[in-house]
Design a protein around this motif. Structure first.
Motif, PDB file in Angstrom:
ATOM      1  N   LYS A 100       0.832  -1.210   0.000  1.00 14.43           N
ATOM      2  CA  LYS A 100       0.000   0.000   0.000  1.00 14.43           C
ATOM      3  C   LYS A 100       0.867   1.260   0.000  1.00 14.43           C
TER       4      LYS A 100
ATOM      5  N   GLU B  73      -8.544   5.713  -0.793  1.00 17.24           N
ATOM      6  CA  GLU B  73      -9.017   4.327  -0.876  1.00 17.24           C
ATOM      7  C   GLU B  73      -8.661   3.684  -2.212  1.00 17.24           C
ATOM      8  N   THR B  77      -5.517   0.772  -6.475  1.00 17.78           N
ATOM      9  CA  THR B  77      -6.224   0.265  -7.664  1.00 17.78           C
ATOM     10  C   THR B  77      -5.501   0.740  -8.922  1.00 17.78           C
ATOM     11  N   ARG B 132      -9.070  -3.663  -2.341  1.00 14.83           N
ATOM     12  CA  ARG B 132      -9.615  -2.676  -1.395  1.00 14.83           C
ATOM     13  C   ARG B 132     -10.390  -3.383  -0.298  1.00 14.83           C
TER      14      ARG B 132
END
Lengths: 144, 133
Positions: A100, B73, B77, B132
């Protein structure tokens, strides 16, 4: 001819990467630097790197001496002249935190270092095909 | 879990060809087309969340990319821009706004097949993605 910058401090990993690219009949140039500080000098054409070619892709290890991979990524993606170069993070880490963080800092993709040689060859083949044959970032390489 | 691919594209023909190519290449996930920006926004927030986005740059690509990348968020992606405009300035803008990659929209089916194969192999076969939550 395409140019790849590999930022990797493990001599063994560099040699395996060279061998895999040779097996894939890669005709371009593989430039290797061993720490994050030198990687930034290379990309900014500083110090001994004033005549180097801008790389078409950067393969960036995360655990590096001096300046770590995340800091290199952050600096590249904050630099107007460098941010269009695809940076593919190459790491042994599969932690969600690292993945992330890398994407959040602007990594174009995140790759987990395969443990087996044939998997590395397969992965590199896909990297070369997608990023050097299809992705259009090489068309903006003249901007700085 | 099957992958979901969001295709932001207003041409019915291009959607059909993309679906055909994905099916021919044995993509077994969901192909979710969105033919206008509002439909794209809704499709992106619908579960299962898309694993990858293909965005036609012509379809308010700049605005959508900027908007999507402001949403933390969506940081993990991958968004791949499809474009017929290959001017260095347009491409530089797309990369600067956070496109993971930019791809030339093929004009023939054989080239489309090669592109989609490379895309599936890399993004679904090698790249580490983070679904996610």
């Amino acid at each position: 001819m395409p140019d790849i910058l590999l930022v990797e401090d493990s001599v063994v990993d560099v040699e395996i990467m060279r061998e895999a690219l040779t097996d894939l009949d890669f005709k371009g140039n593989l430039h290797v630097v061993e720490d994050g500080e030198v990687a930034l000098q290379f990309l900014r054409k500083e110090e001994n790197f004033q005549s180097v070619t801008r790389p078409d892709i950067v393969l960036l290890d995360l655990n590096l001496p001096k300046v770590n991979g995340q800091e290199v990524l952050q600096s590249v993606k904050a630099d107007f002249g460098l941010k269009t170069i695809p940076v593919l993070v190459l790491s042994t880490s599969c932690s969600h935190f690292d993945v992330k963080a890398a994407y959040s800092l602007g990594a174009n993709s995140y790759l987990q270092k395969p443990s087996r040689y044939n998997e590395l060859v397969l992965m590199l083949n896909r990297v070369l095909t997608f990023w050097l044959k299809h992705d259009l970032s090489r068309k903006v390489s003249g901007l700085s | 879990m099957k992958a979901t691919l969001l295709l932001i594209e207003d041409s019915d023909t291009d959607i059909k060809l993309m679906k055909q190519a994905l099916t021919q290449l044995k993509f077994e996930g969901e192909i979710r087309p969105a033919s206008d920006p509002q439909a794209a926004r809704e499709a992106l927030q619908t579960r299962p969340y898309p694993d990858l986005v293909l965005l036609n740059w012509r379809l308010e690509g700049r605005e959508l990319l900027e908007e999507f990348r402001q949403d933390s968020e969506l940081a993990t992606t991958p968004i791949l821009v499809l474009t017929t405009q290959c001017s260095p300035d347009a491409l530089a803008l797309a990369y600067s706004l956070g496109a993971n990659a930019c791809l030339h929209k093929p004009v023939d089916y054989e080239t489309l097949l090669l592109l989609v194969k490379a895309l599936l192999d890399f993004w679904f076969g090698s790249a580490t993605r983070l679904p996610r939550a």
